[in-house]
Write a protein that holds these residues in place. Structure first.
Motif, short mmCIF file in Angstrom:
data_model
loop_
_atom_site.label_atom_id
_atom_site.label_comp_id
_atom_site.label_asym_id
_atom_site.label_seq_id
_atom_site.Cartn_x
_atom_site.Cartn_y
_atom_site.Cartn_z
N ARG A 63 -5.77 12.76 -12.44
CA ARG A 63 -7.13 12.32 -12.08
C ARG A 63 -7.17 11.90 -10.61
N THR A 64 -6.67 12.77 -9.77
CA THR A 64 -6.55 12.46 -8.34
C THR A 64 -7.90 12.17 -7.71
N VAL A 65 -8.91 12.93 -8.06
CA VAL A 65 -10.25 12.73 -7.49
C VAL A 65 -10.78 11.35 -7.86
N LEU A 66 -10.56 10.95 -9.09
CA LEU A 66 -11.02 9.63 -9.55
C LEU A 66 -10.33 8.52 -8.77
N VAL A 67 -9.03 8.66 -8.56
CA VAL A 67 -8.28 7.63 -7.82
C VAL A 67 -8.80 7.55 -6.38
N ARG A 68 -9.06 8.69 -5.76
CA ARG A 68 -9.59 8.69 -4.39
C ARG A 68 -10.95 8.01 -4.34
N THR A 69 -11.76 8.22 -5.36
CA THR A 69 -13.07 7.57 -5.42
C THR A 69 -12.91 6.06 -5.53
N GLU A 70 -11.97 5.61 -6.36
CA GLU A 70 -11.72 4.17 -6.50
C GLU A 70 -11.29 3.55 -5.18
N LEU A 71 -10.51 4.29 -4.41
CA LEU A 71 -10.01 3.75 -3.14
C LEU A 71 -11.09 3.69 -2.07
N ARG A 72 -12.24 4.31 -2.33
CA ARG A 72 -13.36 4.25 -1.37
C ARG A 72 -14.33 3.13 -1.70
N GLU A 73 -14.15 2.50 -2.85
CA GLU A 73 -15.05 1.44 -3.28
C GLU A 73 -14.31 0.11 -3.27
N PRO A 74 -14.97 -0.96 -2.79
CA PRO A 74 -14.28 -2.26 -2.71
C PRO A 74 -13.68 -2.73 -4.02
N GLY A 75 -14.44 -2.63 -5.13
CA GLY A 75 -13.93 -3.09 -6.41
C GLY A 75 -12.68 -2.37 -6.83
N GLY A 76 -12.67 -1.06 -6.68
CA GLY A 76 -11.50 -0.28 -7.05
C GLY A 76 -10.35 -0.48 -6.08
N LEU A 77 -10.65 -0.49 -4.80
CA LEU A 77 -9.61 -0.63 -3.78
C LEU A 77 -8.85 -1.94 -3.95
N PHE A 78 -9.55 -3.05 -4.03
CA PHE A 78 -8.88 -4.34 -4.13
C PHE A 78 -8.24 -4.53 -5.50
N GLY A 79 -8.79 -3.90 -6.51
CA GLY A 79 -8.19 -3.98 -7.84
C GLY A 79 -6.79 -3.41 -7.86
N HIS A 80 -6.53 -2.38 -7.06
CA HIS A 80 -5.21 -1.75 -7.04
C HIS A 80 -4.14 -2.67 -6.45
N PHE A 81 -4.54 -3.73 -5.76
CA PHE A 81 -3.56 -4.68 -5.25
C PHE A 81 -2.88 -5.45 -6.38
N THR A 82 -3.42 -5.38 -7.61
CA THR A 82 -2.74 -6.03 -8.73
C THR A 82 -1.37 -5.40 -8.98
N PHE A 83 -1.23 -4.11 -8.65
CA PHE A 83 0.08 -3.47 -8.79
C PHE A 83 1.09 -4.12 -7.86
N VAL A 84 0.69 -4.38 -6.62
CA VAL A 84 1.59 -5.00 -5.65
C VAL A 84 1.98 -6.40 -6.12
N ALA A 85 0.97 -7.17 -6.56
CA ALA A 85 1.24 -8.54 -6.99
C ALA A 85 2.13 -8.56 -8.23
N ALA A 86 1.84 -7.70 -9.21
CA ALA A 86 2.65 -7.65 -10.42
C ALA A 86 4.09 -7.25 -10.11
N THR A 87 4.24 -6.28 -9.22
CA THR A 87 5.58 -5.84 -8.83
C THR A 87 6.35 -6.97 -8.15
N GLY A 88 5.67 -7.69 -7.28
CA GLY A 88 6.33 -8.81 -6.59
C GLY A 88 6.71 -9.93 -7.54
N VAL A 89 5.82 -10.26 -8.47
CA VAL A 89 6.10 -11.33 -9.43
C VAL A 89 7.33 -10.99 -10.27
N LEU A 90 7.41 -9.76 -10.74
CA LEU A 90 8.57 -9.36 -11.55
C LEU A 90 9.84 -9.28 -10.70
N ALA A 91 9.72 -8.78 -9.49
CA ALA A 91 10.90 -8.64 -8.63
C ALA A 91 11.52 -9.99 -8.32
#
Length: 341
Positions: free
Chosen positions: A65-93
């Motif tokens: 779903r590459t097109v969908l992901v690109r669309t999310e990265l163009r919108e503030p809600g989707g873009l900032f939501g993806h930072f949860t991956f960074v935070a979750a990765t850091g918390v576990l690390a």
């Protein structure tokens, strides 16, 4: 399940899908501070399992779903939501960095750095290309960029020490504080100019406190290496840490009042929504930061408050987890079919 259904389900993953991992991982760490070793290990196992599952699903989403992901990265809600991956990765690390899984923590840190940079570049590119991020859309999810950056600093401190690395950590930490200040300004201006309706006052605003709490925790860990810190940075870091903790503490009654205004005054139903994990994470992070600060400065934080805030975070996790399970069970059962006459 049909094979075609797997990409469809992965494609429906929300951008902030790693929020439960963030919440579970940090509550696990808070419980470890309280001596509840078994409960801490159980939650850590839940967090790692959820992380690996969501990681696999996210990779499918990115590929199929590459097109969908690109669309999310163009919108503030989707873009900032993806930072949860960074935070979750850091918390576990940070939890895995002191044991036999240190190599996994090193890999997680490297991946999280790359993703944080990529998301930041995407945000800058969106602005430069003319795609607008209107002020009226600024909300609690915007603080996830700060949470992600401070999670990287936490991981760096868990994996490496030394004067040079600590100087870099201080620089990144201070950058995170500047980012927090800029985000806070944007959100306050949005709330003043375009206050959200009760139905749209989502639990994600609790990340305002969570970002301050993780900044407090990071600063406290910096102070544990005070002798290795640059001489000019020591007094400022100490003062900023106490100020951040006081600010996070002051935000709690405000956020609770907002919840009462939403659910009691305006009777918005308190059902399960994934954004509820954005309440659990700040509570868990605040509990962990309070425990660390109390151990470092007993005169600033009363030690008696530590067990209370840790229990509160644990109860919040249980409440949201139960809500999540019952909601999923209801969806699985589906609407009851009328019996034939």
């Amino acid at each position: 399940m049909r094979r075609a259904a797997i990409p469809d389900r992965c494609g429906r993953l929300p951008p902030a899908c790693f929020a439960p991992v963030m919440a579970t991982g940090i509550v696990s760490r808070a419980l470890a501070h309280s001596g509840a070793a078994l409960a801490s290990r159980l939650l850590l196992g839940v967090a790692v399992t959820a992380y690996l599952t969501l990681l696999a699903a996210t990779l499918v989403k990115v590929v199929r779903r590459t097109v969908l992901v690109r669309t999310e990265l163009r919108e503030p809600g989707g873009l900032f939501g993806h930072f949860t991956f960074v935070a979750a990765t850091g918390v576990l690390a940070t939890r895995l960095g002191h044991g036999p899984a240190r190599i996994a923590a090193e890999i997680q840190f490297a991946v999280a750095v790359v993703v944080w940079i990529a998301l930041t570049v995407a945000a800058v590119s969106a602005v430069r290309s003319g795609a607008r991020m209107p002020l009226r859309q600024a909300d609690g999810t915007w603080f996830l960029a700060t949470v992600g950056l401070q999670a990287l600093v936490l991981t760096l401190l868990a994996l490496r020490t030394g004067p040079t690395l600590l100087a870099i950590a201080v620089l990144l930490w201070e950058t995170g504080l500047l980012l927090y200040g800029a985000t806070l300004t944007a959100v306050i201006l949005r709330l003043l100019r375009d206050p959200p309706q009760p139905g749209r006052l989502a639990p994600t605003y609790w990340v305002t406190m969570g970002a301050a709490a993780i900044s407090t925790l990071t600063g406290t860990l910096l102070l544990r290496h005070e002798k290795l810190l640059p001489a000019l940075a020591r007094p400022s870091v100490a003062g900023e840490v106490v100020t951040l903790w006081a600010w996070a503490t002051a935000l709690i009654p405000v956020l609770l009042a907002a919840g009462v205004w939403r659910h009691v005054r305006h009777r918005v139903p308190l059902g399960y929504e994934p954004a509820l994990w954005c309440v659990v994470f700040p509570l868990g992070m605040y509990a962990t930061a309070t425990a660390q600060l109390a151990a470092l400065h007993r005169g600033v934080v009363p030690s008696a408050a530590v067990p209370l805030v840790i229990r509160t975070a644990a109860v919040a996790w249980i409440a949201v987890a139960v809500r999540c399970l019952t909601a999923r069970a209801g969806q699985a059962l589906g609407p009851s079919r009328p019996r034939p006459a």
